[in-house]
Design an enzyme around this catalytic site. Structure first.
Site, short mmCIF file in Angstrom:
data_model
loop_
_atom_site.label_atom_id
_atom_site.label_comp_id
_atom_site.label_asym_id
_atom_site.label_seq_id
_atom_site.Cartn_x
_atom_site.Cartn_y
_atom_site.Cartn_z
N HIS A 103 11.90 -5.45 22.64
CA HIS A 103 12.87 -6.43 23.13
C HIS A 103 12.16 -7.63 23.73
O HIS A 103 11.08 -7.52 24.28
CB HIS A 103 13.82 -5.81 24.16
CG HIS A 103 13.15 -5.16 25.32
ND1 HIS A 103 12.62 -3.89 25.26
CD2 HIS A 103 12.91 -5.60 26.58
CE1 HIS A 103 12.09 -3.58 26.43
NE2 HIS A 103 12.23 -4.60 27.25
N HIS A 105 12.93 -10.73 26.48
CA HIS A 105 13.78 -11.26 27.54
C HIS A 105 13.91 -12.77 27.35
O HIS A 105 12.90 -13.45 27.10
CB HIS A 105 13.15 -11.02 28.91
CG HIS A 105 12.95 -9.59 29.27
ND1 HIS A 105 13.76 -8.93 30.17
CD2 HIS A 105 12.03 -8.68 28.88
CE1 HIS A 105 13.33 -7.69 30.32
NE2 HIS A 105 12.28 -7.50 29.54
P1 5GP Z 1 11.23 -3.87 30.14
O1 5GP Z 1 11.18 -2.65 29.28
O2 5GP Z 1 11.04 -5.14 29.37
O3 5GP Z 1 10.30 -3.79 31.33
O4 5GP Z 1 12.65 -3.96 30.81
C1 5GP Z 1 13.80 -3.40 30.27
C2 5GP Z 1 14.98 -4.27 30.63
O5 5GP Z 1 16.14 -3.59 30.20
C3 5GP Z 1 15.15 -4.56 32.12
O6 5GP Z 1 15.27 -5.95 32.32
C4 5GP Z 1 16.44 -3.84 32.48
O7 5GP Z 1 17.20 -4.53 33.44
C5 5GP Z 1 17.16 -3.75 31.15
N1 5GP Z 1 18.02 -2.58 31.03
C6 5GP Z 1 17.70 -1.30 31.35
N2 5GP Z 1 18.73 -0.47 31.09
C7 5GP Z 1 19.72 -1.25 30.58
C8 5GP Z 1 21.04 -0.97 30.11
O8 5GP Z 1 21.52 0.15 30.11
N3 5GP Z 1 21.77 -2.02 29.65
C9 5GP Z 1 21.27 -3.30 29.63
N4 5GP Z 1 22.08 -4.26 29.16
N5 5GP Z 1 20.03 -3.60 30.06
C10 5GP Z 1 19.27 -2.58 30.53
#
Ligand code: 5GP
Length: 139
Positions: A103, A105
């Site tokens: 993903h 951001h």
């Molecule tokens: P990363 O893996 O890039 O560190 O962060 C994962 C991102 O996914 C975080 O910004 C977090 O807020 C988001 N996130 C985690 N769980 C969920 C979810 O259930 N729904 C959504 N829409 N975002 C999520």
């Protein structure tokens, strides 16, 4: 590197098993609002096909995701009258990754406004309203 886990939270969002605020999708990618937004309009772009991160993604997955990242970047700048934007992408736990489905951001940014601390759940209604603004900017 560990194998892709089809039970990760974004795989469940893709399958519609848990709710999300979807703002854009095409055959290959999906964009939806981050549930813990670090800036108003913070959204995520993912491929619809499985990969953990940039280390196992195919060039085709990356190309499709980046095209959508650019589309969403322009949309959030328009929707939030942003002065700029930040794109973030983390790989494996050591690199800050928490959800193991590739993903990106996309965070609209305003001059002099810092991003919020990570890990704070956003207000559901406000996230929905921001999602509508993004969708309107795309149309
Ligand atoms: P990363 O893996 O890039 O560190 O962060 C994962 C991102 O996914 C975080 O910004 C977090 O807020 C988001 N996130 C985690 N769980 C969920 C979810 O259930 N729904 C959504 N829409 N975002 C999520």
């Amino acid at each position: 590197m560990a194998a892709y886990d089809p039970e990760n939270i974004f795989a469940k969002i893709l399958r519609g098993e848990i709710p999300s605020t979807r703002v854009y999708e095409d055959d290959e990618t999906l964009a939806f609002m981050d549930i813990m937004p670090r800036a108003d309009g913070h959204l995520l772009v993912i491929p619809k096909t499985p990969c953990r991160n940039i280390l196992d993604a195919t060039p085709e997955q990356l190309a499709a995701v980046m095209a959508t990242v650019q589309k969403m970047a322009k949309a959030v700048v328009k929707a939030f009258d942003a002065d700029g934007l930040t794109i973030q992408q983390f790989n494996e736990a050591a690199g800050g990754q928490e959800v193991f489905h590739l993903h990106f951001h996309v965070l609209p940014r305003h001059d002099g406004v810092a991003v919020r601390a990570p890990g704070t759940m956003g207000d559901f209604d406000l996230i929905a309203e921001h999602g509508e603004r993004v969708k309107a900017a795309l149309s």
